[in-house]
Scaffold this active site. Structure first.
Site, PDB file in Angstrom:
ATOM      1  N   ASP A 252       0.846  -1.179   0.000  1.00 58.21           N
ATOM      2  CA  ASP A 252       0.000   0.000   0.000  1.00 58.21           C
ATOM      3  C   ASP A 252       0.889   1.239   0.000  1.00 58.21           C
ATOM      4  O   ASP A 252       2.039   1.187   0.464  1.00 58.21           O
ATOM      5  CB  ASP A 252      -0.913   0.028   1.230  1.00 58.21           C
ATOM      6  CG  ASP A 252      -1.921   1.172   1.157  1.00 58.21           C
ATOM      7  OD1 ASP A 252      -2.798   1.129   0.276  1.00 58.21           O
ATOM      8  OD2 ASP A 252      -1.811   2.109   1.960  1.00 58.21           O
TER       9      ASP A 252
ATOM     10  N   GLU B  49       0.819   5.789   0.408  1.00 56.69           N
ATOM     11  CA  GLU B  49       0.114   7.036   0.696  1.00 56.69           C
ATOM     12  C   GLU B  49       0.794   8.128  -0.127  1.00 56.69           C
ATOM     13  O   GLU B  49       1.992   8.031  -0.439  1.00 56.69           O
ATOM     14  CB  GLU B  49       0.151   7.381   2.179  1.00 56.69           C
ATOM     15  CG  GLU B  49      -0.492   6.340   3.088  1.00 56.69           C
ATOM     16  CD  GLU B  49      -1.984   6.153   2.873  1.00 56.69           C
ATOM     17  OE1 GLU B  49      -2.623   7.063   2.284  1.00 56.69           O
ATOM     18  OE2 GLU B  49      -2.509   5.108   3.261  1.00 56.69           O
TER      19      GLU B  49
ATOM     20  N   HIS C 128      -4.379  10.629   5.952  1.00 50.40           N
ATOM     21  CA  HIS C 128      -3.270   9.880   6.549  1.00 50.40           C
ATOM     22  C   HIS C 128      -2.544  10.610   7.678  1.00 50.40           C
ATOM     23  O   HIS C 128      -1.705  10.016   8.364  1.00 50.40           O
ATOM     24  CB  HIS C 128      -2.250   9.458   5.476  1.00 50.40           C
ATOM     25  CG  HIS C 128      -1.794  10.556   4.566  1.00 50.40           C
ATOM     26  ND1 HIS C 128      -1.160  11.689   5.001  1.00 50.40           N
ATOM     27  CD2 HIS C 128      -1.883  10.679   3.205  1.00 50.40           C
ATOM     28  CE1 HIS C 128      -0.858  12.464   3.982  1.00 50.40           C
ATOM     29  NE2 HIS C 128      -1.298  11.883   2.864  1.00 50.40           N
TER      30      HIS C 128
ATOM     31  N   HIS D 288      -5.538   6.286   7.655  1.00 48.82           N
ATOM     32  CA  HIS D 288      -4.894   5.452   6.644  1.00 48.82           C
ATOM     33  C   HIS D 288      -3.388   5.485   6.878  1.00 48.82           C
ATOM     34  O   HIS D 288      -2.804   6.528   7.177  1.00 48.82           O
ATOM     35  CB  HIS D 288      -5.205   5.990   5.237  1.00 48.82           C
ATOM     36  CG  HIS D 288      -6.600   5.730   4.795  1.00 48.82           C
ATOM     37  ND1 HIS D 288      -6.910   4.999   3.678  1.00 48.82           N
ATOM     38  CD2 HIS D 288      -7.794   6.103   5.342  1.00 48.82           C
ATOM     39  CE1 HIS D 288      -8.227   4.939   3.536  1.00 48.82           C
ATOM     40  NE2 HIS D 288      -8.779   5.609   4.537  1.00 48.82           N
TER      41      HIS D 288
ATOM     42  N   ASP E 285      -2.319  -0.632   6.518  1.00 51.80           N
ATOM     43  CA  ASP E 285      -3.224  -1.027   5.434  1.00 51.80           C
ATOM     44  C   ASP E 285      -2.700  -2.262   4.700  1.00 51.80           C
ATOM     45  O   ASP E 285      -3.482  -3.120   4.282  1.00 51.80           O
ATOM     46  CB  ASP E 285      -3.417   0.130   4.453  1.00 51.80           C
ATOM     47  CG  ASP E 285      -4.322   1.218   5.023  1.00 51.80           C
ATOM     48  OD1 ASP E 285      -4.713   1.109   6.205  1.00 51.80           O
ATOM     49  OD2 ASP E 285      -4.629   2.182   4.299  1.00 51.80           O
TER      50      ASP E 285
END
Length: 240
Positions: free
Chosen positions: A12, A14, A62, A157, A162
């Site tokens: 994952d 961000e 986030h 997040h 995640d």
């Protein structure tokens, strides 16, 4: 037959914002290793200085602003370790198009090829979830709820948390598709099964059972007695 992979990596990212065309950049990458359908303790996680402001909307998701990321390594500083971690694996990504686009953009800025040059392929769990749960919500939180995976630590997040949740969701969604030989699988690493203690059992009525038997008899006749799921009780009722 679909190819199977002994080593997979749930991944994952961000970013500073949703629109890659607006010059947004990666701010973090999180990876969790899966070997033989068991989640290992090997992870990869890096925060990255994006060299630009973080959009307000993204920061609310986030929790990171550029001020918090200044002084973190640049992508060029972590890229070799990242590519070494994913080497020889299939990447498992939820909504892969988004993450892959950002990874490819960052790699291209360094004159490197696309992410698929460094791994054995990418599996997008978003269309997989849609096919398994048509018409239902398929966000990571929704899938955690559906498969009984604890996500209470996910207040914001985050790439690593995640990726950890995605690894569990992926294994839950694909449970039963692996080899029937489970002797080498660490059962403790598999996601928990949903609580079925409160499920309500609805039994068929006599009318429904009679209709079921009639349907089986028709299929049995059409297949010339080769109905594979016929029980002894069905045979006795059919003869009576």
């Amino acid at each position: 037959m679909a190819q199977t992979y002994h080593r997979q990596v749930a991944l994952d990212t961000e970013t500073t914002g949703m629109d890659i065309e607006a010059g947004n950049r990666l701010i973090s990458i999180g990876c969790v290793e899966i070997v033989g359908r068991s989640i290992t303790k090997r992870t990869f996680y890096k925060l990255i200085d994006p060299e630009r402001e973080v959009e307000e909307g993204a920061a609310k998701v986030h929790g990171y602003t550029w001020d918090k990321l200044k002084g973190k390594p640049y992508f060029i500083d972590i890229v070799d370790d990242f590519l070494a971690f994913i080497k020889g694996s299939q990447l498992i990504i939820h909504n892969a198009a988004f993450d892959v686009a950002y990874l490819n953009m960052e790699l291209a800025r360094l004159g490197k090829g696309p992410i698929t040059d460094y791994c054995e392929g990418v599996l997008d769990t978003l269309p997989l979830a849609k096919s398994l749960r048509p018409g239902q919500r398929v966000s990571l939180d929704a899938l955690c709820s559906a498969y009984g995976i604890n996500n209470t630590d996910r207040t914001l997040h985050g790439a690593l948390i995640d990726a950890k949740l995605l690894a569990q969701v992926y294994l839950a969604m694909t449970r039963g598709q692996e080899s029937l030989d489970i002797s080498s699988v660490d059962m403790k690493s598999l996601p928990p099964m949903p609580d079925v203690s409160k499920l309500r059992v609805v039994k068929a009525s006599a009318e429904e059972e009679a209709l079921h038997l009639k349907t089986l008899q028709a299929i049995d006749k059409e297949s010339k007695g080769n109905l594979v799921w016929k029980t002894e009780a069905d045979t006795e009722q059919s003869a009576s």
